[in-house]
Write a protein that holds these residues in place. Sequence first.
Motif, PDB file in Angstrom:
ATOM      1  N   VAL A  19       0.832  -1.211   0.000  1.00  0.00           N
ATOM      2  CA  VAL A  19       0.000   0.000   0.000  1.00  0.00           C
ATOM      3  C   VAL A  19       0.861   1.253   0.000  1.00  0.00           C
ATOM      4  CG1 VAL A  19      -1.610   1.355   1.403  1.00  0.00           C
ATOM      5  CG2 VAL A  19      -2.001  -1.094   1.076  1.00  0.00           C
ATOM      6  N   GLU A  20       1.914   1.250   0.802  1.00  0.00           N
ATOM      7  CA  GLU A  20       2.802   2.419   0.873  1.00  0.00           C
ATOM      8  C   GLU A  20       3.554   2.617  -0.441  1.00  0.00           C
ATOM      9  OE1 GLU A  20       2.651   4.456   3.249  1.00  0.00           O
ATOM     10  OE2 GLU A  20       2.113   3.434   5.083  1.00  0.00           O
ATOM     11  N   ARG A  21       3.973   1.534  -1.061  1.00  0.00           N
ATOM     12  CA  ARG A  21       4.650   1.650  -2.358  1.00  0.00           C
ATOM     13  C   ARG A  21       3.716   2.229  -3.408  1.00  0.00           C
ATOM     14  NH1 ARG A  21       7.946  -4.173  -2.764  1.00  0.00           N
ATOM     15  NH2 ARG A  21       9.582  -3.641  -1.241  1.00  0.00           N
ATOM     16  N   GLU A  22       2.493   1.768  -3.408  1.00  0.00           N
ATOM     17  CA  GLU A  22       1.528   2.289  -4.380  1.00  0.00           C
ATOM     18  C   GLU A  22       1.254   3.771  -4.116  1.00  0.00           C
ATOM     19  OE1 GLU A  22      -2.952   1.351  -6.100  1.00  0.00           O
ATOM     20  OE2 GLU A  22      -2.013  -0.021  -4.676  1.00  0.00           O
ATOM     21  N   ALA A  23       1.161   4.140  -2.839  1.00  0.00           N
ATOM     22  CA  ALA A  23       0.907   5.543  -2.493  1.00  0.00           C
ATOM     23  C   ALA A  23       2.044   6.438  -2.967  1.00  0.00           C
ATOM     24  CB  ALA A  23       0.712   5.681  -0.989  1.00  0.00           C
ATOM     25  N   ALA A  24       3.289   5.953  -2.863  1.00  0.00           N
ATOM     26  CA  ALA A  24       4.432   6.753  -3.319  1.00  0.00           C
ATOM     27  C   ALA A  24       4.302   7.090  -4.799  1.00  0.00           C
ATOM     28  CB  ALA A  24       5.735   6.005  -3.056  1.00  0.00           C
ATOM     29  N   GLY A  25       3.979   6.095  -5.598  1.00  0.00           N
ATOM     30  CA  GLY A  25       3.803   6.332  -7.028  1.00  0.00           C
ATOM     31  C   GLY A  25       2.630   7.230  -7.323  1.00  0.00           C
ATOM     32  N   ARG A  26       1.549   7.055  -6.575  1.00  0.00           N
ATOM     33  CA  ARG A  26       0.358   7.868  -6.814  1.00  0.00           C
ATOM     34  C   ARG A  26       0.632   9.331  -6.479  1.00  0.00           C
ATOM     35  NH1 ARG A  26      -3.199   4.750  -5.245  1.00  0.00           N
ATOM     36  NH2 ARG A  26      -3.897   4.338  -7.368  1.00  0.00           N
ATOM     37  N   PHE A  27       1.270   9.604  -5.363  1.00  0.00           N
ATOM     38  CA  PHE A  27       1.529  10.991  -4.998  1.00  0.00           C
ATOM     39  C   PHE A  27       2.475  11.662  -5.995  1.00  0.00           C
ATOM     40  CE2 PHE A  27       0.531   9.931  -0.309  1.00  0.00           C
ATOM     41  CZ  PHE A  27      -0.813  10.193  -0.525  1.00  0.00           C
ATOM     42  N   GLY A  75       9.448  -5.535  -6.113  1.00  0.00           N
ATOM     43  CA  GLY A  75       8.572  -4.906  -7.103  1.00  0.00           C
ATOM     44  C   GLY A  75       7.714  -3.789  -6.539  1.00  0.00           C
ATOM     45  N   TRP A  76       7.572  -2.728  -7.321  1.00  0.00           N
ATOM     46  CA  TRP A  76       6.732  -1.596  -6.942  1.00  0.00           C
ATOM     47  C   TRP A  76       5.510  -1.578  -7.858  1.00  0.00           C
ATOM     48  CZ3 TRP A  76       7.748   2.609  -3.406  1.00  0.00           C
ATOM     49  CH2 TRP A  76       8.873   2.366  -2.588  1.00  0.00           C
ATOM     50  N   PRO A  77       4.295  -1.622  -7.300  1.00  0.00           N
ATOM     51  CA  PRO A  77       3.089  -1.666  -8.143  1.00  0.00           C
ATOM     52  C   PRO A  77       2.891  -0.364  -8.903  1.00  0.00           C
ATOM     53  CG  PRO A  77       2.495  -1.314  -5.851  1.00  0.00           C
ATOM     54  CD  PRO A  77       3.972  -1.590  -5.871  1.00  0.00           C
ATOM     55  N   ALA A  78       2.283  -0.480 -10.061  1.00  0.00           N
ATOM     56  CA  ALA A  78       1.953   0.714 -10.839  1.00  0.00           C
ATOM     57  C   ALA A  78       0.802   1.446 -10.162  1.00  0.00           C
ATOM     58  CB  ALA A  78       1.567   0.319 -12.258  1.00  0.00           C
ATOM     59  N   ALA A  79       0.982   2.717  -9.928  1.00  0.00           N
ATOM     60  CA  ALA A  79      -0.065   3.504  -9.267  1.00  0.00           C
ATOM     61  C   ALA A  79      -0.983   4.102 -10.326  1.00  0.00           C
ATOM     62  CB  ALA A  79       0.555   4.591  -8.402  1.00  0.00           C
ATOM     63  N   SER A  80      -1.733   3.247 -10.984  1.00  0.00           N
ATOM     64  CA  SER A  80      -2.623   3.705 -12.051  1.00  0.00           C
ATOM     65  C   SER A  80      -3.804   4.466 -11.451  1.00  0.00           C
ATOM     66  CB  SER A  80      -3.122   2.520 -12.872  1.00  0.00           C
ATOM     67  OG  SER A  80      -3.727   1.565 -12.030  1.00  0.00           O
ATOM     68  N   SER A  81      -4.473   5.232 -12.276  1.00  0.00           N
ATOM     69  CA  SER A  81      -5.580   6.051 -11.803  1.00  0.00           C
ATOM     70  C   SER A  81      -6.698   5.187 -11.220  1.00  0.00           C
ATOM     71  CB  SER A  81      -6.139   6.896 -12.946  1.00  0.00           C
ATOM     72  OG  SER A  81      -7.289   7.613 -12.518  1.00  0.00           O
ATOM     73  N   ILE A  82      -7.259   5.643 -10.108  1.00  0.00           N
ATOM     74  CA  ILE A  82      -8.403   4.955  -9.511  1.00  0.00           C
ATOM     75  C   ILE A  82      -9.704   5.705  -9.807  1.00  0.00           C
ATOM     76  CG2 ILE A  82      -7.059   3.887  -7.670  1.00  0.00           C
ATOM     77  CD1 ILE A  82      -8.039   6.135  -5.804  1.00  0.00           C
ATOM     78  N   TYR A  95     -10.776  13.569  -7.692  1.00  0.00           N
ATOM     79  CA  TYR A  95     -11.305  12.297  -7.175  1.00  0.00           C
ATOM     80  C   TYR A  95     -10.205  11.525  -6.449  1.00  0.00           C
ATOM     81  CZ  TYR A  95     -13.315   7.568  -7.176  1.00  0.00           C
ATOM     82  OH  TYR A  95     -13.784   6.336  -6.793  1.00  0.00           O
ATOM     83  N   GLU A  96      -9.048  11.397  -7.084  1.00  0.00           N
ATOM     84  CA  GLU A  96      -7.962  10.617  -6.493  1.00  0.00           C
ATOM     85  C   GLU A  96      -7.426  11.255  -5.215  1.00  0.00           C
ATOM     86  OE1 GLU A  96      -5.257   8.067  -8.753  1.00  0.00           O
ATOM     87  OE2 GLU A  96      -5.581   9.503 -10.384  1.00  0.00           O
ATOM     88  N   VAL A  97      -7.338  12.579  -5.203  1.00  0.00           N
ATOM     89  CA  VAL A  97      -6.828  13.257  -4.015  1.00  0.00           C
ATOM     90  C   VAL A  97      -7.802  13.090  -2.846  1.00  0.00           C
ATOM     91  CG1 VAL A  97      -6.223  15.494  -3.010  1.00  0.00           C
ATOM     92  CG2 VAL A  97      -5.418  14.898  -5.301  1.00  0.00           C
ATOM     93  N   VAL A  98      -9.090  13.249  -3.111  1.00  0.00           N
ATOM     94  CA  VAL A  98     -10.080  13.074  -2.045  1.00  0.00           C
ATOM     95  C   VAL A  98     -10.044  11.632  -1.524  1.00  0.00           C
ATOM     96  CG1 VAL A  98     -12.546  13.047  -1.502  1.00  0.00           C
ATOM     97  CG2 VAL A  98     -11.576  14.946  -2.821  1.00  0.00           C
ATOM     98  N   ALA A  99     -10.026  10.674  -2.443  1.00  0.00           N
ATOM     99  CA  ALA A  99     -10.023   9.268  -2.033  1.00  0.00           C
ATOM    100  C   ALA A  99      -8.747   8.902  -1.275  1.00  0.00           C
ATOM    101  CB  ALA A  99     -10.188   8.365  -3.253  1.00  0.00           C
ATOM    102  N   SER A 100      -7.601   9.332  -1.806  1.00  0.00           N
ATOM    103  CA  SER A 100      -6.313   8.916  -1.253  1.00  0.00           C
ATOM    104  C   SER A 100      -5.913   9.680  -0.002  1.00  0.00           C
ATOM    105  CB  SER A 100      -5.207   9.090  -2.306  1.00  0.00           C
ATOM    106  OG  SER A 100      -5.470   8.302  -3.448  1.00  0.00           O
ATOM    107  N   CYS A 101      -6.288  10.948   0.061  1.00  0.00           N
ATOM    108  CA  CYS A 101      -5.831  11.798   1.169  1.00  0.00           C
ATOM    109  C   CYS A 101      -6.945  12.118   2.160  1.00  0.00           C
ATOM    110  CB  CYS A 101      -5.241  13.090   0.626  1.00  0.00           C
ATOM    111  SG  CYS A 101      -3.814  12.838  -0.452  1.00  0.00           S
ATOM    112  N   CYS A 102      -8.015  12.749   1.679  1.00  0.00           N
ATOM    113  CA  CYS A 102      -9.080  13.156   2.595  1.00  0.00           C
ATOM    114  C   CYS A 102      -9.722  11.956   3.287  1.00  0.00           C
ATOM    115  CB  CYS A 102     -10.148  13.952   1.849  1.00  0.00           C
ATOM    116  SG  CYS A 102      -9.535  15.447   1.060  1.00  0.00           S
TER     117      CYS A 102
END
Length: 233
Positions: A19-27, A75-82, A95-102
């Motif tokens: 989860v943390e690896r995916e978050a790094a790519g997403r941010f 391996g680091w997962p691809a942080a594709s758009s949600i 959408y992604e910022v609200v879902a991922s952060c808020c």
Amino acid sequence: MRERLRQTIAAAWAFRTRVEREAAGRFARLGAAIASWDAASPVVALMERATGDERRHAAYCAELAARYGEPVGPGWPAASSIAPPGLRHREAILYEVVASCCITETESVATVASLLAKDPEPRVREVLHQIARDEVVHGRMGWAHLAREAKAIDTSFVSRFVPAMLSGTVDDGLFAPAFVDSDEGELVRHGVLPAAHKREIFLRTLEEVVLPGLEEFGIDAAPARAWLLARTG
């Protein structure tokens, strides 16, 4: 430590690593996207900082996963758009910022704070403290972006998507009947919340922080409350 208990704890830290690896790519991706139309936004620098934070968190979590017997591969997962299809680019980023952060980061802060209050073992405490300190900032960065966007675009569209965001944050097992686990004390000591505690924290944070926060920026929480009622009765 019994083998079943060890496996449960190891799996939890391995999952957090991913989860943390995916978050790094997403941010990293979200920060670059926001800069493309709002380079003056302070959120851009916060996203860059958060990318580094999540990389460190991933390393901490991988260390603990290995300590409990479940090494995590490189391996680091691809942080594709949600974001769902059909949204314009700027809306999809919101959408992604609200879902991922808020939502996700705000809930994470509450979860980690609860674990810290239960006197975990020393190395687990150190890791949880580092994560909590950073994720408070990550949650605030989401609210800061929402506040900035609410002045520039119509953000009311987010309302109908909050149930999907919540569904992506938890699994349906969170609302299944929870039984007292004789290992609760050991789980918490090693950084894992039992299901009943997870549900309690999720619901309290949603009702006291997330939904009022969204409503403050003109996002109707009624669809989210209906989603919640359908699962809690």
